[in-house]
Write an enzyme that holds these catalytic residues in place. Structure first.
Site, PDB file in Angstrom:
ATOM      1  N   TYR A  43       9.377  -6.275 -17.163  1.00 47.45           N
ATOM      2  CA  TYR A  43       9.162  -5.680 -15.839  1.00 47.45           C
ATOM      3  C   TYR A  43       8.078  -4.603 -15.934  1.00 47.45           C
ATOM      4  O   TYR A  43       7.946  -3.918 -16.960  1.00 47.45           O
ATOM      5  CB  TYR A  43      10.427  -5.004 -15.325  1.00 47.45           C
ATOM      6  N   ASP A  74      16.227  -6.560  -6.498  1.00 41.31           N
ATOM      7  CA  ASP A  74      16.608  -5.730  -5.354  1.00 41.31           C
ATOM      8  C   ASP A  74      15.665  -5.954  -4.176  1.00 41.31           C
ATOM      9  O   ASP A  74      14.541  -6.442  -4.344  1.00 41.31           O
ATOM     10  CB  ASP A  74      16.547  -4.247  -5.730  1.00 41.31           C
TER      11      ASP A  74
END
Length: 257
Positions: A94, A43
């Site tokens: 992540y 994103d």
């Protein structure tokens, strides 16, 4: 033969990975040629240490980096078989970092445990308009740790859908604040409600690794340049944060707050 390139980048400089004139992929295409696939479509605001893109060309990484803009580095390359799909990784890792405002860390760990496993994560996914996108995936591990004034959340899974980690991070933090309970998250997993969970801010998220079980040829010059860039940016942000803290403390001494 196709080739995978390891890519690190500062996501705050680009409007996401693809789909926008100022996204990262057009810059990569200018340096590498046609992009045949990618490991993760991060994103806007999300940085990466080891995302991947796939092309049909084997280029010298020194040349590639000379064509890339500030804040992007190609630091590894590997040849892969025909038909290789970079979306099919063994695992993705992540890290999400958030300020600690007194959240109950044990409650957050309990919430994280609810989200581990193979589930329909529709409650934690923002669809990109393709209703055929699979919503069932596997999360191997979520670790929650407090270090000083920060909360670190490590997410490891086979694949994460659009906004999925940011929504899970929001839900875990909300549980630590008493806004939600672990049982609420269990309900969202067992009886999915798309759109029920907001997203945590993008800037706290970084893609650390995508594991393919493949050995990459490493270009150490690019690694060192990326390390220096992120360290200097961190020091600058740290100094800015210290100035803000000093301003707040000065106001407190004046009894304004």
């Amino acid at each position: 033969m196709p080739y995978l390139y390891r890519i690190a980048y500062d996501g705050t400089l680009f409007y996401g990975f693809t789909g926008h004139p100022n996204s990262l992929e057009p810059k990569l295409r200018a340096a590498l040629g046609e992009i045949l696939g990618r490991g993760s479509r991060t994103d806007p605001g999300v940085s990466a240490v080891a995302n991947v893109v796939m092309t049909s060309q084997r280029l010298h990484l020194g040349y590639v980096n000379s064509k890339l803009p500030r804040g992007v580095w190609a630091w590894g390359v590997a040849e892969v078989p025909e038909g290789f799909n970079p979306r099919r990784a063994k695992a993705r890792r992540y890290l999400y970092v958030a300020p600690h405002w007194g959240e109950d860390v044990e409650a957050m760990r309990e919430a994280a445990a609810v989200l581990v496993g193979t589930h329909d994560y529709s409650s934690f996914i923002k669809r990109r308009g393709d209703k055929a996108t699979p919503t069932v995936t596997t999360v191997y591990k979520i670790e929650v740790e407090q270090r000083g004034g920060l909360i670190y959340m490590m997410f490891v899974g086979r694949g994460f859908r659009n906004k999925m980690i940011r929504k899970m991070a929001w839900a875990i933090l909300a549980t630590g604040r008493g806004v939600l309970k672990a049982s609420d998250l269990r309900e969202l997993v067992e009886r999915p409600r798309p759109g029920a969970v907001p997203s945590a801010p993008a800037e706290g998220l970084v893609l650390l690794d995508i594991d393919y079980g493949i050995e990459f040829e490493v270009y150490h010059t690019a690694l060192r340049e990326a390390y220096t860039y992120f360290l200097r940016k961190y020091r600058a942000v740290e100094a800015h944060a210290a100035a803000l803290k000093a301003a707040g403390e000065a106001l407190a001494r004046l009894d304004v707050v």
